[in-house]
Design an enzyme around this catalytic site. Sequence first.
Site, PDB file in Angstrom:
ATOM      1  N   VAL A 100       0.832  -1.201   0.000  1.00  0.00           N
ATOM      2  CA  VAL A 100       0.000   0.000   0.000  1.00  0.00           C
ATOM      3  C   VAL A 100       0.872   1.258   0.000  1.00  0.00           C
ATOM      4  O   VAL A 100       0.737   2.132  -0.859  1.00  0.00           O
ATOM      5  CB  VAL A 100      -0.960   0.003   1.226  1.00  0.00           C
ATOM      6  CG1 VAL A 100      -1.667   1.343   1.364  1.00  0.00           C
ATOM      7  CG2 VAL A 100      -1.989  -1.117   1.082  1.00  0.00           C
ATOM      8  N   GLU A 127      -7.507   2.701   1.756  1.00  0.00           N
ATOM      9  CA  GLU A 127      -7.008   2.488   0.391  1.00  0.00           C
ATOM     10  C   GLU A 127      -7.806   1.372  -0.283  1.00  0.00           C
ATOM     11  O   GLU A 127      -8.036   0.335   0.310  1.00  0.00           O
ATOM     12  CB  GLU A 127      -5.508   2.126   0.459  1.00  0.00           C
ATOM     13  CG  GLU A 127      -4.862   2.033  -0.884  1.00  0.00           C
ATOM     14  CD  GLU A 127      -5.227   3.200  -1.778  1.00  0.00           C
ATOM     15  OE1 GLU A 127      -4.858   4.338  -1.448  1.00  0.00           O
ATOM     16  OE2 GLU A 127      -5.918   2.991  -2.799  1.00  0.00           O
ATOM     17  N   PHE A 128      -8.210   1.606  -1.516  1.00  0.00           N
ATOM     18  CA  PHE A 128      -9.003   0.603  -2.235  1.00  0.00           C
ATOM     19  C   PHE A 128      -8.240  -0.007  -3.409  1.00  0.00           C
ATOM     20  O   PHE A 128      -8.852  -0.635  -4.267  1.00  0.00           O
ATOM     21  CB  PHE A 128     -10.313   1.231  -2.729  1.00  0.00           C
ATOM     22  CG  PHE A 128     -11.199   1.690  -1.604  1.00  0.00           C
ATOM     23  CD1 PHE A 128     -11.966   0.777  -0.897  1.00  0.00           C
ATOM     24  CD2 PHE A 128     -11.245   3.027  -1.232  1.00  0.00           C
ATOM     25  CE1 PHE A 128     -12.773   1.185   0.169  1.00  0.00           C
ATOM     26  CE2 PHE A 128     -12.039   3.447  -0.176  1.00  0.00           C
ATOM     27  CZ  PHE A 128     -12.814   2.530   0.521  1.00  0.00           C
ATOM     28  N   LEU A 176     -14.129  -1.851   5.295  1.00  0.00           N
ATOM     29  CA  LEU A 176     -14.470  -3.240   5.615  1.00  0.00           C
ATOM     30  C   LEU A 176     -15.642  -3.709   4.767  1.00  0.00           C
ATOM     31  O   LEU A 176     -15.651  -4.810   4.214  1.00  0.00           O
ATOM     32  CB  LEU A 176     -14.871  -3.379   7.094  1.00  0.00           C
ATOM     33  CG  LEU A 176     -13.836  -3.169   8.178  1.00  0.00           C
ATOM     34  CD1 LEU A 176     -14.387  -3.616   9.526  1.00  0.00           C
ATOM     35  CD2 LEU A 176     -12.572  -3.960   7.873  1.00  0.00           C
ATOM     36  N   GLY A 224     -11.281 -19.967  -4.903  1.00  0.00           N
ATOM     37  CA  GLY A 224     -11.438 -19.229  -3.649  1.00  0.00           C
ATOM     38  C   GLY A 224     -10.644 -17.941  -3.703  1.00  0.00           C
ATOM     39  O   GLY A 224      -9.698 -17.816  -4.466  1.00  0.00           O
ATOM     40  N   CYS A 267      -6.463  -8.799   2.180  1.00  0.00           N
ATOM     41  CA  CYS A 267      -7.585  -7.976   2.649  1.00  0.00           C
ATOM     42  C   CYS A 267      -8.897  -8.710   2.890  1.00  0.00           C
ATOM     43  O   CYS A 267      -9.550  -8.475   3.905  1.00  0.00           O
ATOM     44  CB  CYS A 267      -7.820  -6.828   1.669  1.00  0.00           C
ATOM     45  SG  CYS A 267      -6.536  -5.600   1.781  1.00  0.00           S
ATOM     46  N   PHE A 268      -9.323  -9.544   1.945  1.00  0.00           N
ATOM     47  CA  PHE A 268     -10.667 -10.117   2.080  1.00  0.00           C
ATOM     48  C   PHE A 268     -10.835 -10.909   3.380  1.00  0.00           C
ATOM     49  O   PHE A 268     -11.784 -10.704   4.127  1.00  0.00           O
ATOM     50  CB  PHE A 268     -10.994 -11.005   0.869  1.00  0.00           C
ATOM     51  CG  PHE A 268     -11.402 -10.241  -0.368  1.00  0.00           C
ATOM     52  CD1 PHE A 268     -11.328  -8.856  -0.420  1.00  0.00           C
ATOM     53  CD2 PHE A 268     -11.871 -10.910  -1.491  1.00  0.00           C
ATOM     54  CE1 PHE A 268     -11.697  -8.151  -1.556  1.00  0.00           C
ATOM     55  CE2 PHE A 268     -12.249 -10.214  -2.633  1.00  0.00           C
ATOM     56  CZ  PHE A 268     -12.162  -8.834  -2.668  1.00  0.00           C
ATOM     57  N   ARG A 320       0.253 -13.858  -0.044  1.00  0.00           N
ATOM     58  CA  ARG A 320      -0.385 -13.882   1.273  1.00  0.00           C
ATOM     59  C   ARG A 320      -1.771 -14.509   1.152  1.00  0.00           C
ATOM     60  O   ARG A 320      -2.561 -14.113   0.296  1.00  0.00           O
ATOM     61  CB  ARG A 320      -0.493 -12.461   1.851  1.00  0.00           C
ATOM     62  CG  ARG A 320       0.836 -11.932   2.371  1.00  0.00           C
ATOM     63  CD  ARG A 320       0.719 -10.525   2.897  1.00  0.00           C
ATOM     64  NE  ARG A 320       0.547  -9.555   1.817  1.00  0.00           N
ATOM     65  CZ  ARG A 320       0.454  -8.237   2.014  1.00  0.00           C
ATOM     66  NH1 ARG A 320       0.505  -7.741   3.235  1.00  0.00           N
ATOM     67  NH2 ARG A 320       0.321  -7.416   0.996  1.00  0.00           N
TER      68      ARG A 320
END
Length: 478
Positions: free
Chosen positions: A20, A173-174, A232, A282, A287-288, A355
């Site tokens: 990020v 941040e997106f 979120l 999957g 993040c998710f 990750r």
Amino acid sequence: MPQIPSPQITHICCIGAGYVGGPTSAIISQNCPSIKVTVVDTDAKRISAWNSPAALPIYEPGLEAIIRNQLNINLFFSTDIDKAIAESQLIFIAVNTPPLEIIDTDCSGRRRGAGADLSAVMECAQRIARVSTSSKIIVEKSTVPCGTSHEVGDILQKYARSGVQFQVLSNPEFLSEGTAVRDLQHPDRVIIGSALQTASEAQEHLKYIYKHWVPADRIITMSQWSAELTKLASNALLAQRVSSINSLSALCESLGADIKEVARGCGADSRIGGDFLRASLGFGGSCFHKDLSSLVWLCDSLRLTPVADYWHQVLLMNEFQTSRFAQRILSTINVRGARIACLGFAFKEGTGDARNTPATRVCRELLTAGARLSVYDPKVPADHILSMLTEEAVESTAANSARVDVGYNCVSVCSRALEAIEGAQAVVVLTAWPEFRCINWEQALQTMPALAHIFDGQAMLDHEYLQKLGFQVVSMGK
Ligand code: UDX
Ligand code: ADP
């Protein structure tokens, strides 16, 4: 009101030179030539890599060119965190916030999900407060649970020198990995949250930075709580779409329908739209999982059990999907002693980030069942793949003692797809890298034993063509 540097920002810094912090700072420096941007990190190796554009610590398309242009012009990477803090009027905090250990629910409905480890964020807040001799704007960029900006504000206040004041903003941040440069340069929206009573001035300063390249109507201001929840919620909604389509892929396999056709048919409805309806083995990434876990944890802690259940199901569906895919391989072929080519390891195409990649889980299940793996990924470093597969595989197999020799001997990392495929009994597609469509499959087949299988976990290859060549094809959602 605290004194905010005026009339405009000339020095900013970003603490955290990761996925990020690095790209975000690069884009700011590119668009704001009059602002000096310093990115700092405790990891000297990472900083040194950022200072060598040919060997950046992360792979992100288009980023290298920007770094080359801006480096040491108005973009600096350094380990001198205190100096950067001292000279900056505005500081982004973009350090890592890994999930805390998952707490499973029990029958009495106790908490599941997980909070995030905020120790790095809080350490930064303390450091900023201790070092700063002038008032500053602190911008929370890391993915954090709701309420973090508030806690950061409390710490800053507690440790601040006399006369020094801080304004805390939440600016989630997106960016999506693999398209970070485009996402940052052309964001759908920029969210700036701030404590209601102190909103305007600090928000204006941050807006001033973004207005260099983002149209004003895309900059949305709101309260800190709303901004934190928006982050979120956005990730939870996107993950929910992936889990929804993945749940339907299981149904397709039983019914004889094709998930790609169903997704296309549903996505053609403009109210539904086609994005994030690609069935896969999957979702992964930093993040998710973290944001869903955080949301579930938050709902449970507020005693909103049905809401927590609802979002928890998105995570459970994701686990089901990955394990379903692995089981499908194991129930189709006998992998014991066989070599399996694994194409892709990153959690998605366009990044070297592994990750939370679903590839790890599939590979481990194959290893546990006695397979030998040859893995190829265009961007994930070999040592990373090996460290993710070997150590933990040893641990998990030692526990059930089914297989004890899992280790470096069972996993080889290849530098080309064809090298991984050569002699393998089956190919498993784990990441949707476009280059896999261009493999010379005819040539690949010639190097494989009879009854060669392809398990397409990303439903991305031309199955009809592969079947005509002679492959046995098993695809997600078909
Ligand atoms: C996500 C959000 O998109 C981004 O806005 C936020 O800032 C960070 O989290 P990222 O994790 O980088 O970004 O990637 P994303 O493109 O969202 O994909 C996440 C996972 O979902 C990947 O594993 C991807 O392969 C999977 N996915 C995505 C699917 O399986 N199907 C889809 O249709 C879309
Ligand atoms: P993200 O995907 O959120 O950017 P990363 O793990 O890629 O997360 O990057 C976070 C960076 O933050 C890492 O380079 C790490 O070294 C750095 N970091 C963590 N804690 C601190 C700290 N207290 N001070 C400075 N940098 C830190």
